[in-house]
Design an enzyme around this catalytic site. Structure first.
Site, PDB file in Angstrom:
ATOM      1  CB  CYS A 134      -0.911  -0.029   1.235  1.00 26.13           C
ATOM      2  SG  CYS A 134      -2.010   1.383   1.355  1.00 26.13           S
ATOM      3  CB  CYS A 137      -0.841   2.734   3.831  1.00 28.84           C
ATOM      4  SG  CYS A 137      -2.254   2.060   2.999  1.00 28.84           S
ATOM      5  CG  ASP A 138       2.911   1.214   4.519  1.00 26.85           C
ATOM      6  OD1 ASP A 138       2.318   1.742   5.469  1.00 26.85           O
ATOM      7  OD2 ASP A 138       2.800   0.007   4.233  1.00 26.85           O
TER       8      ASP A 138
HETATM    9  C1  LIG Z   1       0.538  -3.522   4.888  1.00 28.97           C
HETATM   10  C2  LIG Z   1      -0.726  -2.687   4.825  1.00 28.97           C
HETATM   11  C3  LIG Z   1      -0.694  -1.395   5.272  1.00 28.97           C
HETATM   12  C4  LIG Z   1      -1.840  -0.617   5.225  1.00 28.97           C
HETATM   13  N1  LIG Z   1      -1.777   0.638   5.735  1.00 28.97           N
HETATM   14  C5  LIG Z   1      -2.888   1.396   5.737  1.00 28.97           C
HETATM   15  C6  LIG Z   1      -2.853   2.721   6.300  1.00 28.97           C
HETATM   16  O1  LIG Z   1      -1.800   3.196   6.774  1.00 28.97           O
HETATM   17  N2  LIG Z   1      -3.994   3.436   6.262  1.00 28.97           N
HETATM   18  C7  LIG Z   1      -5.161   2.957   5.731  1.00 28.97           C
HETATM   19  O2  LIG Z   1      -6.168   3.667   5.751  1.00 28.97           O
HETATM   20  N3  LIG Z   1      -5.222   1.708   5.208  1.00 28.97           N
HETATM   21  C8  LIG Z   1      -4.127   0.937   5.200  1.00 28.97           C
HETATM   22  N4  LIG Z   1      -4.176  -0.326   4.642  1.00 28.97           N
HETATM   23  C9  LIG Z   1      -5.452  -0.797   4.074  1.00 28.97           C
HETATM   24  C10 LIG Z   1      -6.410  -1.263   5.208  1.00 28.97           C
HETATM   25  O3  LIG Z   1      -5.732  -2.182   6.029  1.00 28.97           O
HETATM   26  C11 LIG Z   1      -7.645  -1.899   4.615  1.00 28.97           C
HETATM   27  O4  LIG Z   1      -8.297  -0.981   3.765  1.00 28.97           O
HETATM   28  C12 LIG Z   1      -8.623  -2.335   5.720  1.00 28.97           C
HETATM   29  O5  LIG Z   1      -8.007  -3.242   6.599  1.00 28.97           O
HETATM   30  C13 LIG Z   1      -9.876  -2.975   5.140  1.00 28.97           C
HETATM   31  O6  LIG Z   1     -10.653  -3.443   6.187  1.00 28.97           O
HETATM   32  P1  LIG Z   1     -11.722  -4.628   5.964  1.00 28.97           P
HETATM   33  O7  LIG Z   1     -12.305  -4.906   7.302  1.00 28.97           O
HETATM   34  O8  LIG Z   1     -12.625  -4.277   4.864  1.00 28.97           O
HETATM   35  O9  LIG Z   1     -10.871  -5.860   5.436  1.00 28.97           O
HETATM   36  P2  LIG Z   1      -9.673  -6.672   6.086  1.00 28.97           P
HETATM   37  O10 LIG Z   1      -8.771  -5.776   6.837  1.00 28.97           O
HETATM   38  O11 LIG Z   1      -9.137  -7.465   4.961  1.00 28.97           O
HETATM   39  O12 LIG Z   1     -10.373  -7.625   7.147  1.00 28.97           O
HETATM   40  C14 LIG Z   1     -11.173  -8.694   6.722  1.00 28.97           C
HETATM   41  C15 LIG Z   1     -11.201  -9.740   7.814  1.00 28.97           C
HETATM   42  O13 LIG Z   1     -12.120 -10.756   7.435  1.00 28.97           O
HETATM   43  C16 LIG Z   1     -11.540 -12.032   7.719  1.00 28.97           C
HETATM   44  N5  LIG Z   1     -12.164 -12.988   6.794  1.00 28.97           N
HETATM   45  C17 LIG Z   1     -11.940 -13.137   5.468  1.00 28.97           C
HETATM   46  N6  LIG Z   1     -12.772 -14.074   4.955  1.00 28.97           N
HETATM   47  C18 LIG Z   1     -13.533 -14.515   5.990  1.00 28.97           C
HETATM   48  C19 LIG Z   1     -14.589 -15.470   6.104  1.00 28.97           C
HETATM   49  N7  LIG Z   1     -15.058 -16.148   5.049  1.00 28.97           N
HETATM   50  N8  LIG Z   1     -15.141 -15.697   7.338  1.00 28.97           N
HETATM   51  C20 LIG Z   1     -14.693 -15.009   8.415  1.00 28.97           C
HETATM   52  N9  LIG Z   1     -13.691 -14.093   8.362  1.00 28.97           N
HETATM   53  C21 LIG Z   1     -13.139 -13.836   7.162  1.00 28.97           C
HETATM   54  C22 LIG Z   1     -10.045 -11.840   7.492  1.00 28.97           C
HETATM   55  O14 LIG Z   1      -9.310 -12.816   8.206  1.00 28.97           O
HETATM   56  C23 LIG Z   1      -9.852 -10.427   8.047  1.00 28.97           C
HETATM   57  O15 LIG Z   1      -9.573 -10.440   9.425  1.00 28.97           O
HETATM   58  C24 LIG Z   1      -3.057  -1.128   4.682  1.00 28.97           C
HETATM   59  C25 LIG Z   1      -3.071  -2.444   4.206  1.00 28.97           C
HETATM   60  C26 LIG Z   1      -1.928  -3.225   4.276  1.00 28.97           C
HETATM   61  C27 LIG Z   1      -1.963  -4.648   3.786  1.00 28.97           C
END
Ligand SMILES: Cc1cc2nc3c(=O)[nH]c(=O)nc-3n(C[C@H](O)[C@H](O)[C@H](O)COP(=O)(O)OP(=O)(O)OC[C@H]3O[C@@H](n4cnc5c(N)ncnc54)[C@H](O)[C@@H]3O)c2cc1C
Length: 309
Positions: A134, A137-138
């Site tokens: 990302c 982000c970083d």
């Molecule tokens: C290295 C890195 C750095 C980042 N830095 C930033 C930042 O500085 N600022 C920022 O705004 N964003 C950042 N992001 C992006 C941010 O992390 C994501 O946009 C955010 O986490 C999305 O949230 P989410 O809950 O939609 O999905 P996710 O964070 O992907 O969470 C989804 C969850 O669902 C679980 N899951 C998946 N499938 C299933 C299933 N079938 N049943 C049950 N559980 C399931 C997964 O295990 C996970 O815990 C970064 C991403 C990465 C990878």
């Protein structure tokens, strides 16, 4: 099964799912979160978050833990098992987990997305320590440094353009001669003095820095000649796509051509009572702030739908 009845079952305890839980609980609903891995989702992998409005600086884990604690303090329940599918019985939905079934009046799919990994052995070790998925982000952590971007689509090109504005030099590594991303954007990038295109090349190895703690260099291999070259970089931004994992929910939520759940800002899927939130849905900006706002929108829509019954 008898005890596994909730107003709302949320698949995924990342930022979207946890935010949805907070809003649903505050709306007076009972909530079960199903989490396939660890709570917090993708963000636990990054040491620093500096772009969440209202929080100047926080580690990804602390951010996730704060959300988790807040949801738990409000009365959320969590089961660490993957939600495999959702059965639509009209007013009731059955969420089939790997171990148990859960009954709910409404379901929120917040399963996020995984970044497509390079598939190299040392990759896991450097995530958050010189491997990032990302740039938005970083990128700021590598201001004035030499970095590389791997990928050939619009995300990689946008990442390279953004990084060229803040970094000393950017290598753009792509396995083909032509880019999949917009030609105009590629041309603009060619005009930047500090971007070097490394084409027909793949990243084949990762090396630590002198301290042995962070990434220090990458090895790229030319696909035609087989020659290898070592690029000293402070960070490799991997932009070779993301992988959503929503195929189990295709019966209740239409998926777009990439496998994301086709829903707009209202977080509604085509099935009444089934909502979606966060990175798993079709959208252009995948960030914490958009995941959290989706969680709020989906939870409040689910709560008012249940209240109307
Ligand atoms: C290295 C890195 C750095 C980042 N830095 C930033 C930042 O500085 N600022 C920022 O705004 N964003 C950042 N992001 C992006 C941010 O992390 C994501 O946009 C955010 O986490 C999305 O949230 P989410 O809950 O939609 O999905 P996710 O964070 O992907 O969470 C989804 C969850 O669902 C679980 N899951 C998946 N499938 C299933 C299933 N079938 N049943 C049950 N559980 C399931 C997964 O295990 C996970 O815990 C970064 C991403 C990465 C990878």
């Amino acid at each position: 099964m008898a005890d596994n009845r909730y107003d709302i079952v949320i698949a995924g305890a990342g930022p979207a799912g946890l935010s949805a839980a907070i809003y649903a609980l505050r709306a007076g609903k009972s909530v079960m979160l199903l989490e396939a891995a660890q709570f917090g989702g993708q963000i636990v992998n990054t040491p620093e978050v500096e772009n969440y409005p209202g929080i100047k600086h926080i580690s990804g884990f602390d951010f996730a833990y704060g959300l988790y604690e807040q949801a738990m303090a409000l009365g959320a329940q969590i089961a660490f098992e993957r939600a495999e599918s959702v059965e639509d019985l009209g007013d009731r939905k059955i969420v089939h987990g790997v171990k148990n079934d859960y009954e709910a009046g409404a379901v929120i799919l917040a399963t996020g997305a995984k970044n497509r990994p390079l598939g190299l052995e040392a990759e896991q070790r450097f995530i958050g320590h010189g491997i990032s998925y990302c740039a938005t982000c970083d990128g700021a952590f590598f201001r004035g440094r030499v970095v590389a971007v791997n990928g050939g689509g619009n995300t990689a090109i946008e990442d390279a353009a953004y990084l060229a504005g803040i970094c000393e030099k950017v290598y753009l590594i792509h396995r083909r001669e032509q880019f999949r991303g917009e030609e105009r954007a590629v041309e603009a990038l060619r005009g930047r003095g500090n971007v070097e295109f490394v084409l027909n090349a793949t990243v084949t190895d990762l090396f630590p820095d002198e301290a042995g703690e962070r990434l220090g260099a990458v090895e790229v291999t030319d696909k035609n000649s087989g020659e290898t070259r070592r690029l000293d970089v402070a960070c490799l931004f991997v932009a070779i796509g993301q992988i959503p994992e929503n195929s189990g929910f295709a019966d209740v939520a239409r998926l777009d051509e990439k496998g994301y759940i086709a829903a707009g800002e209202d977080c509604l899927t085509g099935t009444p009572g089934v909502y979606t939130a966060g990175d798993c849905r079709t959208k252009t900006v995948r960030q914490l702030v958009t995941a959290a706002s989706d969680g709020a929108v989906a939870a409040l829509a689910a709560a008012s739908m249940l209240d109307a019954k």
